[in-house]
Design a protein around this motif. Structure first.
Motif, PDB file in Angstrom:
ATOM      1  N   THR A   1       0.829  -1.200   0.000  1.00  0.00           N
ATOM      2  CA  THR A   1       0.000   0.000   0.000  1.00  0.00           C
ATOM      3  C   THR A   1       0.870   1.260   0.000  1.00  0.00           C
ATOM      4  O   THR A   1       2.096   1.164  -0.049  1.00  0.00           O
ATOM      5  CB  THR A   1      -0.915  -0.022   1.235  1.00  0.00           C
ATOM      6  OG1 THR A   1      -0.107  -0.340   2.377  1.00  0.00           O
ATOM      7  CG2 THR A   1      -1.993  -1.077   1.086  1.00  0.00           C
TER       8      THR A   1
ATOM      9  N   HIS B   1      -7.737  -3.207  11.467  1.00  0.00           N
ATOM     10  CA  HIS B   1      -6.586  -4.053  11.122  1.00  0.00           C
ATOM     11  C   HIS B   1      -5.786  -4.447  12.368  1.00  0.00           C
ATOM     12  O   HIS B   1      -5.930  -3.848  13.433  1.00  0.00           O
ATOM     13  CB  HIS B   1      -5.666  -3.325  10.141  1.00  0.00           C
ATOM     14  CG  HIS B   1      -6.200  -3.312   8.736  1.00  0.00           C
ATOM     15  ND1 HIS B   1      -7.121  -2.387   8.315  1.00  0.00           N
ATOM     16  CD2 HIS B   1      -5.960  -4.123   7.665  1.00  0.00           C
ATOM     17  CE1 HIS B   1      -7.430  -2.619   7.044  1.00  0.00           C
ATOM     18  NE2 HIS B   1      -6.738  -3.672   6.625  1.00  0.00           N
ATOM     19  N   HIS B   2      -4.884  -5.396  12.151  1.00  0.00           N
ATOM     20  CA  HIS B   2      -3.923  -5.822  13.181  1.00  0.00           C
ATOM     21  C   HIS B   2      -3.021  -4.640  13.543  1.00  0.00           C
ATOM     22  O   HIS B   2      -2.755  -3.761  12.709  1.00  0.00           O
ATOM     23  CB  HIS B   2      -3.096  -7.000  12.650  1.00  0.00           C
ATOM     24  CG  HIS B   2      -2.300  -6.652  11.420  1.00  0.00           C
ATOM     25  ND1 HIS B   2      -1.015  -6.175  11.481  1.00  0.00           N
ATOM     26  CD2 HIS B   2      -2.618  -6.672  10.093  1.00  0.00           C
ATOM     27  CE1 HIS B   2      -0.563  -5.932  10.263  1.00  0.00           C
ATOM     28  NE2 HIS B   2      -1.524  -6.225   9.394  1.00  0.00           N
TER      29      HIS B   2
ATOM     30  N   PHE C   1      -6.043 -13.764   0.740  1.00  0.00           N
ATOM     31  CA  PHE C   1      -5.516 -12.917  -0.332  1.00  0.00           C
ATOM     32  C   PHE C   1      -4.896 -13.743  -1.466  1.00  0.00           C
ATOM     33  O   PHE C   1      -4.623 -13.217  -2.540  1.00  0.00           O
ATOM     34  CB  PHE C   1      -4.438 -11.968   0.234  1.00  0.00           C
ATOM     35  CG  PHE C   1      -4.926 -11.089   1.357  1.00  0.00           C
ATOM     36  CD1 PHE C   1      -5.849 -10.084   1.128  1.00  0.00           C
ATOM     37  CD2 PHE C   1      -4.465 -11.270   2.659  1.00  0.00           C
ATOM     38  CE1 PHE C   1      -6.302  -9.268   2.161  1.00  0.00           C
ATOM     39  CE2 PHE C   1      -4.907 -10.457   3.701  1.00  0.00           C
ATOM     40  CZ  PHE C   1      -5.835  -9.462   3.452  1.00  0.00           C
TER      41      PHE C   1
ATOM     42  N   PRO D   1      -4.862  -2.716  -3.927  1.00  0.00           N
ATOM     43  CA  PRO D   1      -4.834  -2.487  -2.483  1.00  0.00           C
ATOM     44  C   PRO D   1      -5.341  -3.673  -1.684  1.00  0.00           C
ATOM     45  O   PRO D   1      -5.049  -3.784  -0.486  1.00  0.00           O
ATOM     46  CB  PRO D   1      -5.744  -1.270  -2.293  1.00  0.00           C
ATOM     47  CG  PRO D   1      -6.645  -1.269  -3.479  1.00  0.00           C
ATOM     48  CD  PRO D   1      -5.842  -1.848  -4.610  1.00  0.00           C
ATOM     49  N   ASN D   2      -6.113  -4.536  -2.334  1.00  0.00           N
ATOM     50  CA  ASN D   2      -6.628  -5.704  -1.605  1.00  0.00           C
ATOM     51  C   ASN D   2      -6.902  -6.836  -2.594  1.00  0.00           C
ATOM     52  O   ASN D   2      -7.626  -6.638  -3.578  1.00  0.00           O
ATOM     53  CB  ASN D   2      -7.907  -5.328  -0.848  1.00  0.00           C
ATOM     54  CG  ASN D   2      -8.168  -6.281   0.293  1.00  0.00           C
ATOM     55  OD1 ASN D   2      -8.120  -7.500   0.099  1.00  0.00           O
ATOM     56  ND2 ASN D   2      -8.425  -5.752   1.472  1.00  0.00           N
TER      57      ASN D   2
ATOM     58  N   ASP E   1       0.776   1.546   8.092  1.00  0.00           N
ATOM     59  CA  ASP E   1       0.127   2.679   7.427  1.00  0.00           C
ATOM     60  C   ASP E   1      -1.349   2.797   7.802  1.00  0.00           C
ATOM     61  O   ASP E   1      -2.034   1.806   8.020  1.00  0.00           O
ATOM     62  CB  ASP E   1       0.266   2.561   5.903  1.00  0.00           C
ATOM     63  CG  ASP E   1      -0.290   1.253   5.355  1.00  0.00           C
ATOM     64  OD1 ASP E   1      -0.056   0.194   5.986  1.00  0.00           O
ATOM     65  OD2 ASP E   1      -0.981   1.277   4.331  1.00  0.00           O
TER      66      ASP E   1
ATOM     67  N   SER F   1      -5.923   2.417   5.711  1.00  0.00           N
ATOM     68  CA  SER F   1      -5.500   1.304   4.855  1.00  0.00           C
ATOM     69  C   SER F   1      -5.621   1.682   3.378  1.00  0.00           C
ATOM     70  O   SER F   1      -6.425   2.543   3.004  1.00  0.00           O
ATOM     71  CB  SER F   1      -6.374   0.081   5.130  1.00  0.00           C
ATOM     72  OG  SER F   1      -7.684   0.298   4.644  1.00  0.00           O
ATOM     73  N   GLY F   2      -4.840   0.993   2.565  1.00  0.00           N
ATOM     74  CA  GLY F   2      -4.934   1.192   1.113  1.00  0.00           C
ATOM     75  C   GLY F   2      -6.334   0.857   0.619  1.00  0.00           C
ATOM     76  O   GLY F   2      -6.866   1.516  -0.283  1.00  0.00           O
ATOM     77  N   THR F   3      -6.929  -0.145   1.215  1.00  0.00           N
ATOM     78  CA  THR F   3      -8.281  -0.551   0.809  1.00  0.00           C
ATOM     79  C   THR F   3      -9.284   0.561   1.101  1.00  0.00           C
ATOM     80  O   THR F   3     -10.126   0.897   0.260  1.00  0.00           O
ATOM     81  CB  THR F   3      -8.690  -1.825   1.570  1.00  0.00           C
ATOM     82  OG1 THR F   3      -7.653  -2.787   1.420  1.00  0.00           O
ATOM     83  CG2 THR F   3      -9.997  -2.393   1.044  1.00  0.00           C
TER      84      THR F   3
ATOM     85  N   LYS G   1       0.347  -3.169  11.569  1.00  0.00           N
ATOM     86  CA  LYS G   1       0.262  -2.461  10.282  1.00  0.00           C
ATOM     87  C   LYS G   1       0.878  -1.069  10.415  1.00  0.00           C
ATOM     88  O   LYS G   1       0.565  -0.340  11.363  1.00  0.00           O
ATOM     89  CB  LYS G   1      -1.210  -2.361   9.862  1.00  0.00           C
ATOM     90  CG  LYS G   1      -1.439  -1.695   8.523  1.00  0.00           C
ATOM     91  CD  LYS G   1      -2.867  -1.886   8.046  1.00  0.00           C
ATOM     92  CE  LYS G   1      -3.131  -1.167   6.736  1.00  0.00           C
ATOM     93  NZ  LYS G   1      -2.211  -1.550   5.670  1.00  0.00           N
TER      94      LYS G   1
HETATM   95  O1  LIG Z   1      -2.432  -6.202   6.741  1.00  0.00           O
HETATM   96  C1  LIG Z   1      -2.351  -5.197   6.029  1.00  0.00           C
HETATM   97  O2  LIG Z   1      -1.467  -4.327   6.190  1.00  0.00           O
HETATM   98  C2  LIG Z   1      -3.335  -5.012   4.946  1.00  0.00           C
HETATM   99  N1  LIG Z   1      -3.131  -4.046   4.105  1.00  0.00           N
HETATM  100  C3  LIG Z   1      -3.960  -3.735   2.984  1.00  0.00           C
HETATM  101  C4  LIG Z   1      -4.536  -2.352   3.116  1.00  0.00           C
HETATM  102  O3  LIG Z   1      -3.867  -1.455   3.645  1.00  0.00           O
HETATM  103  O4  LIG Z   1      -5.669  -2.138   2.664  1.00  0.00           O
HETATM  104  C5  LIG Z   1      -4.978  -4.794   2.681  1.00  0.00           C
HETATM  105  C6  LIG Z   1      -5.531  -5.445   3.874  1.00  0.00           C
HETATM  106  C7  LIG Z   1      -4.441  -5.963   4.799  1.00  0.00           C
END
Ligand SMILES: O=C(O)C1=N[C@H](C(=O)O)CCC1
Ligand SMILES: NC(=O)c1ccc[n+]([C@@H]2O[C@H](COP(=O)([O-])OP(=O)(O)OC[C@H]3O[C@@H](n4cnc5c(N)ncnc54)[C@H](O)[C@@H]3O)[C@@H](O)[C@H]2O)c1
Length: 247
Positions: free
Chosen positions: A78, A133-134, A220, A104-105, A139, A142-144, A137
């Protein structure tokens, strides 16, 4: 047989991609590279396609290097912007035989949720996104969620719909979240989660909730393998796995 290199092979996603490629009868893993390795090793090993699950600060440089090496790219990392996508699109024009998919996903449920959200967007007065999200992560949002917000905003703009109603005038701590193309996005980081998103659409007296959950990173892998198989025959830049799907 398609020869595949994995960048970020030691990471949470990359290690799953290594297993998925090794388990696919029509794909051959020729290089598993991580931070500090020479990306040219992918070309020396004969890779036709490289899958990138690295970090937002490295992925654009990796894709430009892959294009220079003559290797198709499938990217899940992402952090992409309109500007960085344009730079890749321009670079690909120098190598018209090459393709790059930046998605992104890759979870099929998430791809569909993004499409459904864009389709629903014009019919609702209000829309907000919650991504969960976990906590490892790096960023946010999320990119999604960013891609979902952009799709919703484009659909609302095309339908001539204004901003979601919001009387907030006092929010010193940013409780209303990030705003992407006019859509509020709220990011939750919680131990136990993997990747989840809810799109909330509201009208007087009704709500539509579109929710997608990845409980395990295996979710994924079918999308990643689809990308690897398709990118070799699809020159140019594609953003979003839906570009390769008959939706
Ligand atoms: O675990 C992550 O980091 C993910 N990143 C993607 C996002 O930022 O959308 C997709 C989902 C998992
Ligand atoms: N598109 C999708 O479906 C999807 C799904 C999950 C995660 N992601 C994204 O994928 C990315 C990776 O997520 P993750 O959870 O696997 O992260 P991670 O931190 O577990 O893995 C990243 C790996 O990349 C390596 N790395 C860093 N810089 C590198 C470089 N220049 N070259 C090669 N390797 C390098 C790191 O050492 C690490 O092993 C994130 O941007 C995340 O948002 C996307």
């Amino acid at each position: 047989m398609i020869s595949v290199a994995v960048l970020g092979a030691s990471g949470r996603m990359g290690s799953h991609v290594v297993d998925a490629v090794n388990g696919a009868p029509d794909l051959e893993l020729v290089a598993a590279l991580d931070h500090g390795d020479d990306i040219a090793e992918a070309a020396r090993a004969g890779a036709q396609v490289a899958v990138d699950f690295t970090v937002p600060s490295a992925t654009e440089a990796n894709v430009h290097a892959l294009i220079d090496l003559g290797i198709h790219a499938v990217v899940g990392t992402t952090g992409w912007t309109e500007e960085s996508l344009l730079r890749v699109e321009e670079h690909l024009r120098e190598r018209p035989e090459l393709g790059a998919l930046i998605a992104p996903n890759f979870a099929l449920g998430a791809v569909l949720a993004m499409r459904f959200s864009a389709a629903a967007a014009r019919y609702f007065e209000s829309v907000e996104i919650v991504e969960l999200h976990h906590p490892d992560k790096v960023d946010a949002p999320s990119g999604t969620a960013t891609h979902t917000a952009q799709g919703i905003a484009a659909a609302r703009a095309a339908a001539g719909i204004g901003p979601s109603p919001d009387a907030t005038t006092h929010d010193p701590d940013g409780a209303r979240g990030a705003v992407i193309d006019g859509v509020h996005v709220h990011a939750v980081r919680l131990r136990g989660l993997v990747a989840h998103e809810e799109v909330l659409l509201g009208n007087p007296g009704e709500q539509l909730t579109i929710r997608t959950d990845s409980f395990d990173r295996v979710s994924f892998m079918p999308g990643v393998l689809l990308g690897v198989r398709e990118v070799v025959g699809r020159p140019g830049l594609a953003v979003g796995l839906d570009r390769y799907m008959a939706l």
